[in-house]
Write an enzyme that holds these catalytic residues in place. Structure first.
Site, PDB file in Angstrom:
ATOM      1  N   ASP A   1       0.811  -1.217   0.000  1.00  0.00           N
ATOM      2  CA  ASP A   1       0.000   0.000   0.000  1.00  0.00           C
ATOM      3  C   ASP A   1       0.844   1.268   0.000  1.00  0.00           C
ATOM      4  OD1 ASP A   1       0.926  -0.516   2.558  1.00  0.00           O
ATOM      5  OD2 ASP A   1      -1.044  -0.870   3.430  1.00  0.00           O
TER       6      ASP A   1
ATOM      7  N   ASN B   1      -7.425  -3.221  14.692  1.00  0.00           N
ATOM      8  CA  ASN B   1      -8.815  -3.546  14.341  1.00  0.00           C
ATOM      9  C   ASN B   1      -8.886  -4.734  13.372  1.00  0.00           C
ATOM     10  OD1 ASN B   1      -7.937  -2.458  11.956  1.00  0.00           O
ATOM     11  ND2 ASN B   1      -9.349  -0.730  11.933  1.00  0.00           N
TER      12      ASN B   1
ATOM     13  N   GLU C   1      -9.859  -2.184   5.770  1.00  0.00           N
ATOM     14  CA  GLU C   1     -10.427  -1.924   7.083  1.00  0.00           C
ATOM     15  C   GLU C   1     -11.651  -2.798   7.334  1.00  0.00           C
ATOM     16  OE1 GLU C   1      -8.888  -0.084   9.084  1.00  0.00           O
ATOM     17  OE2 GLU C   1      -7.838   1.510   8.028  1.00  0.00           O
TER      18      GLU C   1
HETATM   19  C1  F6R Z   1       1.538  -1.632   6.245  1.00  0.00           C
HETATM   20  C2  F6R Z   1       0.149  -2.059   6.327  1.00  0.00           C
HETATM   21  C3  F6R Z   1      -0.599  -2.106   7.614  1.00  0.00           C
HETATM   22  C4  F6R Z   1       0.238  -2.509   8.816  1.00  0.00           C
HETATM   23  C5  F6R Z   1      -0.602  -2.535  10.096  1.00  0.00           C
HETATM   24  C6  F6R Z   1       0.237  -2.823  11.315  1.00  0.00           C
HETATM   25  O1  F6R Z   1       2.008  -1.674   4.913  1.00  0.00           O
HETATM   26  O2  F6R Z   1      -0.410  -2.349   5.322  1.00  0.00           O
HETATM   27  O3  F6R Z   1      -1.684  -2.999   7.472  1.00  0.00           O
HETATM   28  O4  F6R Z   1       0.795  -3.765   8.592  1.00  0.00           O
HETATM   29  O5  F6R Z   1      -1.242  -1.308  10.261  1.00  0.00           O
HETATM   30  O6  F6R Z   1       1.099  -1.752  11.523  1.00  0.00           O
HETATM   31  P1  F6R Z   1       2.232  -1.799  12.631  1.00  0.00           P
HETATM   32  O7  F6R Z   1       3.201  -2.851  12.210  1.00  0.00           O
HETATM   33  O8  F6R Z   1       2.866  -0.421  12.589  1.00  0.00           O
HETATM   34  O9  F6R Z   1       1.576  -2.106  13.920  1.00  0.00           O
END
Ligand code: F6R
Length: 246
Positions: free
Chosen positions: A67, A136, A143
Site C-alpha cells: 500500500d 482492528n 479496514e
Molecule cells: C503496512 C500495512 C498495515 C500494517 C498494520 C500494522 O504496509 O499495510 O496494514 O501492517 O497497520 O502496523 P504496525 O506494524 O505499525 O503495527
C-alpha cells in the site's frame, strides 16, 4: 496454519527473516510482497545483516508493496516508498526496476489501482506476502467491512487507523485520509502468507483473526481460508489465544 511463538521482538524478527530468506534462497527470482509499519522493521534489519554477511542476494528479487498513502511520494518521509528505501531497499542489492509500490502521486485512483494490479499479475504473482495486522484486524489498508473480493483499490482510512498512524506525522491533520491498497483478493492470491504481530495491543486482533469467525468485520480472518499461512507472534500478541490451541 503454522504458528511460531517468538520470545520477543528480536526473536520474532529473526524467525520472520528466516522464512523470507528461505524463499529467496529457494527461488532467487521470487516475488516478495512487503509491508511497512513498525512490525517488519526488525525483519528488514535482520535481512540486511544477512545480506551484508554475504548470505543473501536480492539481485533477482522483485518486490511489490501492499500500500501507499494517496498523495504522498518519495519527497515525503512519511510515504511508504520512502519508508521502504530507508529501512530496506537502500541497504541491499535489489534492482530499482524490480521495486514496485502503488504510486501515491498518481491522482487518478482508478487508473493507478488498475496499473498496480496488472503489475502484480505481470511479475507472475506473489510468492510470499509479508503482513502486519492492525489493532482492528486490518491487513494492508483493508479496514473492517472491506469486501473480500476486492483487488487493489483506493480506500478512505478509518478514524482508528488515522489515530494509530498519527505517531508517524507531525500532527493528526497531516495524516492522509486515503490510500491505495492491495485488496483482500490480491493478498489472498499470494502463494504464501507470513503475518507478524508483536505486543499486547495486537492480542485481540490475533485472537479474532485466527480463532474467531471468518468475517469482513475482521479483515485478517479471511486468512483462515488461505492454504499456506504462517503466523509469527510474540507471547504478548498470543496472550488471548487459548494455550492448548497453539
Ligand atoms: C503496512 C500495512 C498495515 C500494517 C498494520 C500494522 O504496509 O499495510 O496494514 O501492517 O497497520 O502496523 P504496525 O506494524 O505499525 O503495527
Amino acid at each position: 496454519m503454522r504458528i511460531y511463538r517468538a520470545k520477543d521482538y528480536k526473536d520474532l524478527s529473526r524467525k520472520a527473516a528466516n522464512i523470507l530468506s528461505a524463499q529467496v534462497i529457494i527461488k532467487p527470482n521470487c516475488v516478495l510482497g512487503l509491508a511497512t509499519g513498525s512490525s517488519p522493521i526488525g525483519t528488514y534489519q535482520q535481512l540486511i545483516e544477512w545480506y551484508n554477511k554475504g548470505d543473501l542476494d536480492f539481485s533477482e528479487v522483485t518486490t511489490v508493496n501492499l500500500d501507499e498513502y494517496r498523495g504522498l511520494g518519495m519527497e515525503s518521509d512519511q510515504s511508504y516508498v520512502y519508508f521502504m528505501h530507508h529501512n530496506f531497499f537502500d541497504h541491499i542489492n535489489i534492482r530499482p526496476e524490480n521495486i514496485n509500490l502503488p504510486n501515491g502521486k498518481n491522482p487518478d485512483a482508478e487508473a493507478e489501482c488498475a496499473r498496480y494490479e496488472k503489475v502484480i499479475q505481470d511479475v507472475g504473482g506473489i510468492d510470499i506476502q509479508l503482513l502486519g495486522i492492525g489493532r482492528n484486524g486490518h491487513i494492508g489498508f483493508n479496514e473492517p467491512g472491506a469486501a473480500f473480493e476486492k483487488n487493489t483499490h483506493c480506500v478512505n482510512l478509518t478514524e482508528s487507523t488515522i489515530e494509530a498512524n498519527k505517531r508517524f506525522f507531525k500532527s493528526i491533520d497531516d495524516v492522509p485520509r486515503q490510500a491505495y491498497t492491495m485488496g483482500i483478493s490480491s493478498i489472498m492470491h499470494a502463494r504464501k502468507i507470513l503475518i507478524i504481530a508483536s505486543g499486547t495491543d495486537k492480542a485481540q486482533a490475533i485472537h479474532d483473526a485466527f480463532f474467531g469467525p471468518v468475517t469482513p468485520q475482521v479483515p485478517a480472518s479471511v486468512l483462515q481460508l488461505h492454504p499456506d499461512v504462517t503466523l509469527v507472534a510474540d507471547s504478548n500478541a498470543l496472550s488471548l489465544v487459548p494455550q492448548d490451541l497453539i
